[in-house]
Design a protein around this motif. Structure first.
Motif: not given
Length: 181
Positions: A100, A116, A126-128, A141-142
């Motif tokens: 994260g 993203e 990252w997708r978050a 958090t990822f």
């Protein structure tokens, strides 16, 4: 009474020059012991550049930090994208871990639950998912990708550019291969 004094003073006791305020200290052998703030300041007071309040607050907040991974401090420019990459918000990454990050924005803005995060300087994407939020800061958090089809913004732009170049070349080739009448 200062914030640091209230934070460290035992309940129901008055602060008496740092003698009553206690904190946990980790020794070099890894054991933990309790020590008064006054003793901690006396022990480290001769250090060059020692700021007792900042250093002690960092120790105390580290005691309450229950993250799975260690977060590294950072100061990186990043972008938050959502609405199928049609909305972009600039932000700063203030700390970063494997799972994260803490992001700061210049203005309060409404964001979806998932989006993203891209750090162009490092080429990371990252997708978050939002974990917590205050007015200008945001903890994320990822999220592991469900499929292998996630593509970074830079890659998507490059793919779009290459597809348009391919279409232009195909059109040109079609024009060249038509018989002249």
């Amino acid at each position: 009474m200062r914030f640091a004094d209230r934070l460290f003073t035992p309940r129901g006791k008055r602060h008496a020059g740092g003698g009553l305020a206690m904190m946990a200290v980790r020794a070099s052998d890894g054991s933990r012991r309790r020590q008064s703030l006054g003793a901690e300041i006396a022990a480290r007071g001769s250090a060059v550049g020692f700021d007792p309040t900042r250093d002690i607050l960092q120790k105390v907040f580290a005691m309450f930090d229950h993250r799975k991974e260690h977060r590294r401090r950072a100061y990186l420019g990043a972008t938050i994208t959502f609405n199928e990459r049609s909305s972009v918000v600039d932000c700063l990454v203030r700390n970063l871990s494997e799972g994260g990050a803490r992001l700061e924005m210049a203005h309060p803005i409404s964001l979806p639950t998932e989006f993203e995060v891209t750090i162009p300087r490092r080429g990371e994407y990252w997708r978050a998912r939002q974990a917590w939020r205050d007015s200008l800061a945001l903890g994320v958090t990822f999220v592991p990708s469900d499929s292998g089809t996630d593509v970074s913004i830079e890659s998507a732009r490059r793919i779009k550019q290459l597809q348009s170049e391919r279409d232009a070349l195909a059109k040109r080739l079609a024009e060249m291969s038509e018989p002249a009448i």
